[in-house]
Write a protein that holds these residues in place. Structure first.
Motif, PDB file in Angstrom:
ATOM      1  N   LYS A 102      -3.694  -1.796  16.078  1.00  0.00           N
ATOM      2  CA  LYS A 102      -4.477  -1.002  15.119  1.00  0.00           C
ATOM      3  C   LYS A 102      -5.644  -0.287  15.821  1.00  0.00           C
ATOM      4  CE  LYS A 102      -2.023  -1.778  11.437  1.00  0.00           C
ATOM      5  NZ  LYS A 102      -1.327  -0.701  10.724  1.00  0.00           N
ATOM      6  N   ILE A 127      -6.520  -6.163   1.412  1.00  0.00           N
ATOM      7  CA  ILE A 127      -5.925  -5.481   0.253  1.00  0.00           C
ATOM      8  C   ILE A 127      -4.781  -6.358  -0.280  1.00  0.00           C
ATOM      9  CG2 ILE A 127      -4.868  -3.352  -0.594  1.00  0.00           C
ATOM     10  CD1 ILE A 127      -7.687  -2.884   0.660  1.00  0.00           C
ATOM     11  N   ASP A 138      14.587   2.548   9.699  1.00  0.00           N
ATOM     12  CA  ASP A 138      13.827   1.539  10.446  1.00  0.00           C
ATOM     13  C   ASP A 138      12.924   2.246  11.452  1.00  0.00           C
ATOM     14  OD1 ASP A 138      12.842  -0.498  11.955  1.00  0.00           O
ATOM     15  OD2 ASP A 138      14.804  -1.356  12.481  1.00  0.00           O
ATOM     16  N   MET A 139      11.630   2.183  11.204  1.00  0.00           N
ATOM     17  CA  MET A 139      10.680   2.904  12.059  1.00  0.00           C
ATOM     18  C   MET A 139      10.520   2.247  13.435  1.00  0.00           C
ATOM     19  SD  MET A 139       9.819   5.581  10.441  1.00  0.00           S
ATOM     20  CE  MET A 139      11.522   5.608   9.941  1.00  0.00           C
ATOM     21  N   GLY A 172      -9.805  -3.081   4.651  1.00  0.00           N
ATOM     22  CA  GLY A 172     -10.091  -4.508   4.796  1.00  0.00           C
ATOM     23  C   GLY A 172      -8.972  -5.281   4.114  1.00  0.00           C
ATOM     24  N   THR A 213      -1.567  -7.260  -1.192  1.00  0.00           N
ATOM     25  CA  THR A 213      -0.181  -6.797  -1.007  1.00  0.00           C
ATOM     26  C   THR A 213       0.677  -7.993  -0.578  1.00  0.00           C
ATOM     27  OG1 THR A 213      -0.419  -6.417   1.365  1.00  0.00           O
ATOM     28  CG2 THR A 213      -1.041  -4.589  -0.089  1.00  0.00           C
ATOM     29  N   ILE A 232       0.836  -1.206   0.000  1.00  0.00           N
ATOM     30  CA  ILE A 232       0.000   0.000   0.000  1.00  0.00           C
ATOM     31  C   ILE A 232       0.874   1.261   0.000  1.00  0.00           C
ATOM     32  CG2 ILE A 232      -1.650   1.316   1.391  1.00  0.00           C
ATOM     33  CD1 ILE A 232      -2.743  -1.443   2.387  1.00  0.00           C
ATOM     34  N   ASP A 283      11.613   3.350   3.847  1.00  0.00           N
ATOM     35  CA  ASP A 283      11.319   1.957   4.177  1.00  0.00           C
ATOM     36  C   ASP A 283      12.553   1.368   4.854  1.00  0.00           C
ATOM     37  OD1 ASP A 283       9.016  -0.130   2.823  1.00  0.00           O
ATOM     38  OD2 ASP A 283      10.779  -1.075   3.716  1.00  0.00           O
ATOM     39  N   ASN A 333       2.387   4.723   7.406  1.00  0.00           N
ATOM     40  CA  ASN A 333       1.842   3.503   6.792  1.00  0.00           C
ATOM     41  C   ASN A 333       2.593   2.228   7.179  1.00  0.00           C
ATOM     42  OD1 ASN A 333       0.505   1.930   4.391  1.00  0.00           O
ATOM     43  ND2 ASN A 333       2.708   1.744   4.077  1.00  0.00           N
ATOM     44  N   TYR A 348      -1.663  -7.615  16.494  1.00  0.00           N
ATOM     45  CA  TYR A 348      -1.927  -6.723  15.356  1.00  0.00           C
ATOM     46  C   TYR A 348      -3.199  -5.908  15.597  1.00  0.00           C
ATOM     47  CZ  TYR A 348      -2.782  -5.290  10.502  1.00  0.00           C
ATOM     48  OH  TYR A 348      -3.017  -4.560   9.365  1.00  0.00           O
ATOM     49  N   MET A 395       2.009  -8.368   2.288  1.00  0.00           N
ATOM     50  CA  MET A 395       1.584  -8.757   3.635  1.00  0.00           C
ATOM     51  C   MET A 395       0.402  -9.714   3.570  1.00  0.00           C
ATOM     52  SD  MET A 395       0.003  -6.485   6.790  1.00  0.00           S
ATOM     53  CE  MET A 395       1.463  -5.610   7.317  1.00  0.00           C
ATOM     54  N   THR A 409      -2.276   4.642   8.807  1.00  0.00           N
ATOM     55  CA  THR A 409      -2.888   3.407   8.324  1.00  0.00           C
ATOM     56  C   THR A 409      -3.250   2.551   9.521  1.00  0.00           C
ATOM     57  OG1 THR A 409      -1.502   3.523   6.359  1.00  0.00           O
ATOM     58  CG2 THR A 409      -2.671   1.473   6.730  1.00  0.00           C
TER      59      THR A 409
HETATM   60  N1  LIG Z   1      -2.821  -5.586   3.160  1.00  0.00           N
HETATM   61  C1  LIG Z   1      -3.907  -5.508   3.904  1.00  0.00           C
HETATM   62  O1  LIG Z   1      -4.871  -6.274   3.689  1.00  0.00           O
HETATM   63  C2  LIG Z   1      -3.999  -4.486   5.011  1.00  0.00           C
HETATM   64  C3  LIG Z   1      -5.233  -4.331   5.645  1.00  0.00           C
HETATM   65  C4  LIG Z   1      -5.351  -3.386   6.669  1.00  0.00           C
HETATM   66  C5  LIG Z   1      -4.271  -2.613   7.029  1.00  0.00           C
HETATM   67  N2  LIG Z   1      -3.086  -2.787   6.400  1.00  0.00           N
HETATM   68  C6  LIG Z   1      -1.974  -1.941   6.836  1.00  0.00           C
HETATM   69  O2  LIG Z   1      -1.449  -1.233   5.734  1.00  0.00           O
HETATM   70  C7  LIG Z   1      -0.069  -0.947   5.940  1.00  0.00           C
HETATM   71  C8  LIG Z   1       0.711  -1.446   4.747  1.00  0.00           C
HETATM   72  O3  LIG Z   1       0.476  -2.841   4.643  1.00  0.00           O
HETATM   73  P1  LIG Z   1       0.871  -3.699   3.372  1.00  0.00           P
HETATM   74  O4  LIG Z   1      -0.176  -4.730   3.230  1.00  0.00           O
HETATM   75  O5  LIG Z   1       1.220  -2.810   2.232  1.00  0.00           O
HETATM   76  O6  LIG Z   1       2.185  -4.409   3.963  1.00  0.00           O
HETATM   77  P2  LIG Z   1       3.496  -4.930   3.243  1.00  0.00           P
HETATM   78  O7  LIG Z   1       4.133  -5.870   4.192  1.00  0.00           O
HETATM   79  O8  LIG Z   1       3.148  -5.421   1.890  1.00  0.00           O
HETATM   80  O9  LIG Z   1       4.348  -3.592   3.137  1.00  0.00           O
HETATM   81  C9  LIG Z   1       4.780  -2.950   4.324  1.00  0.00           C
HETATM   82  C10 LIG Z   1       6.044  -2.171   4.073  1.00  0.00           C
HETATM   83  O10 LIG Z   1       6.458  -1.655   5.339  1.00  0.00           O
HETATM   84  C11 LIG Z   1       7.859  -1.869   5.471  1.00  0.00           C
HETATM   85  N3  LIG Z   1       8.227  -1.979   6.883  1.00  0.00           N
HETATM   86  C12 LIG Z   1       7.989  -3.006   7.734  1.00  0.00           C
HETATM   87  N4  LIG Z   1       8.570  -2.776   8.914  1.00  0.00           N
HETATM   88  C13 LIG Z   1       9.173  -1.562   8.818  1.00  0.00           C
HETATM   89  C14 LIG Z   1       9.957  -0.794   9.715  1.00  0.00           C
HETATM   90  N5  LIG Z   1      10.283  -1.234  10.935  1.00  0.00           N
HETATM   91  N6  LIG Z   1      10.413   0.402   9.294  1.00  0.00           N
HETATM   92  C15 LIG Z   1      10.139   0.854   8.048  1.00  0.00           C
HETATM   93  N7  LIG Z   1       9.424   0.146   7.139  1.00  0.00           N
HETATM   94  C16 LIG Z   1       8.952  -1.043   7.537  1.00  0.00           C
HETATM   95  C17 LIG Z   1       8.125  -3.163   4.715  1.00  0.00           C
HETATM   96  O11 LIG Z   1       9.489  -3.287   4.342  1.00  0.00           O
HETATM   97  C18 LIG Z   1       7.176  -3.032   3.533  1.00  0.00           C
HETATM   98  O12 LIG Z   1       7.781  -2.396   2.423  1.00  0.00           O
HETATM   99  C19 LIG Z   1       0.294  -1.631   7.255  1.00  0.00           C
HETATM  100  O13 LIG Z   1       0.235  -0.693   8.310  1.00  0.00           O
HETATM  101  C20 LIG Z   1      -0.786  -2.672   7.405  1.00  0.00           C
HETATM  102  O14 LIG Z   1      -0.991  -3.041   8.747  1.00  0.00           O
HETATM  103  C21 LIG Z   1      -2.928  -3.705   5.407  1.00  0.00           C
END
Ligand SMILES: NC(=O)c1ccc[n+]([C@@H]2O[C@H](COP(=O)([O-])OP(=O)(O)OC[C@H]3O[C@@H](n4cnc5c(N)ncnc54)[C@H](O)[C@@H]3O)[C@@H](O)[C@H]2O)c1
Length: 251
Positions: free
Chosen positions: A159, A188, A63-64, A186, A190, A18, A37, A90, A155, A192, A140
């Motif tokens: 959230k 998405i 690193d966040m 919901g 990706t 995302i 990232d 995010n 998790y 994850m 996010t």
């Molecule tokens: N995919 C879904 O269905 C979904 C649903 C609800 C919420 N979300 C939220 O959306 C956000 C993005 O999710 P996504 O699905 O794209 O995940 P993803 O794992 O595909 O991407 C997450 C990115 O965050 C980076 N990351 C992880 N830990 C980190 C850190 N310590 N410091 C910096 N960067 C870091 C990763 O390297 C990755 O590039 C997250 O907060 C996730 O909880 C995702």
């Protein structure tokens, strides 16, 4: 539509999923995007794609999970043009498990990455935004923070805290014209989500069937919502938790 011309936006976790879609969208609309990232190569690739497409972006590996890195990121971003208009918090991780199956480390790192990073980043960015007369922060969260899915207690709890954090920050800083909102996606598609699907032995097609809309969501669809919330079009939105779910209920 170029809603972010002359603006600087930071997107965390923007190396993939995302976050990369949000970074691309804000750049398409004219922002200089700080793509950050923990995976520096992934961030650099997103920046290369944006720049090839005629946009403006800068990669910062950070690193966040580390407080100093959060403060350092904001200072590096501010140094680019002396302003930060938009912060998109995010970055997130998803450690699966219930109370007894989770490790202490799973619990701790979930809070460190999903919640504490926002605390530090917002503390670092707010003085700049207040001095500039305003700004937009989009966090996010997740639908699971509002209606918990089973077996994801760490998790979901982080959230839920992101949702509460968003509303608290919005209330406290609305007088300073800082708009703070959260998106609650919901399912998405990706990396994850793919990892979770693989672990559960299901397929994407299985998940598609659970969504009344007929399919799970796309990162670009969340990015469009984030761009709206970060833009002046959402001028009176402050403290909102916006679900984007295809009408799926958590079962
Ligand atoms: N995919 C879904 O269905 C979904 C649903 C609800 C919420 N979300 C939220 O959306 C956000 C993005 O999710 P996504 O699905 O794209 O995940 P993803 O794992 O595909 O991407 C997450 C990115 O965050 C980076 N990351 C992880 N830990 C980190 C850190 N310590 N410091 C910096 N960067 C870091 C990763 O390297 C990755 O590039 C997250 O907060 C996730 O909880 C995702």
């Amino acid at each position: 539509m170029k809603r972010f011309e002359h603006k600087v936006a930071i997107v965390t976790g923007a190396g993939g999923g995302i976050g990369s879609a949000i970074a691309r969208r804000l750049a398409e609309e004219g922002a200089l995007v700080v793509v950050t990232d923990v995976n520096g190569e992934a961030a650099a690739q997103v920046v290369s794609d944006i720049v090839t497409g005629g946009g403006k972006a800068k990669a910062i590996a950070a690193d966040m999970a580390k407080k100093d890195a959060c403060f350092g990121l904001i200072e590096q971003a501010f140094a680019l043009q002396g302003r930060i208009d938009v912060l998109v918090n995010n970055a997130g991780i998803n450690r699966r498990g219930n109370l007894l199956s989770l490790s202490d480390e799973d619990w701790d790192v979930s809070f460190t990455v999903n919640l504490d990073s926002m605390f530090h980043l917002c503390r670092a960015v707010l003085p700049h935004m207040i001095a500039a007369g305003g700004g937009a922060i989009v966090n996010t969260a997740s639908q699971w923070g509002l209606y918990p899915a089973p077996n994801h207690i760490a998790y979901n709890t982080t959230k839920a805290a992101v949702a509460a954090f968003t509303q608290n920050l919005a209330r406290d800083y609305a007088p300073d014209k800082i708009r703070v909102n959260a998106v609650c996606p919901g399912e998405i598609h990706t990396p994850m989500l793919e990892a979770g699907v693989k672990r559960s032995g299901r397929t994407i097609a299985d998940l598609d069937k659970l969504v009344p809309f007929g399919r799970i969501g796309k990162p670009d669809e969340v990015a469009a919502l984030v761009a709206f919330l970060a833009s002046e079009e959402a001028a009176f939105m402050c403290g909102s938790l916006v679900e984007i779910t295809g009408a799926q209920a958590v079962g």
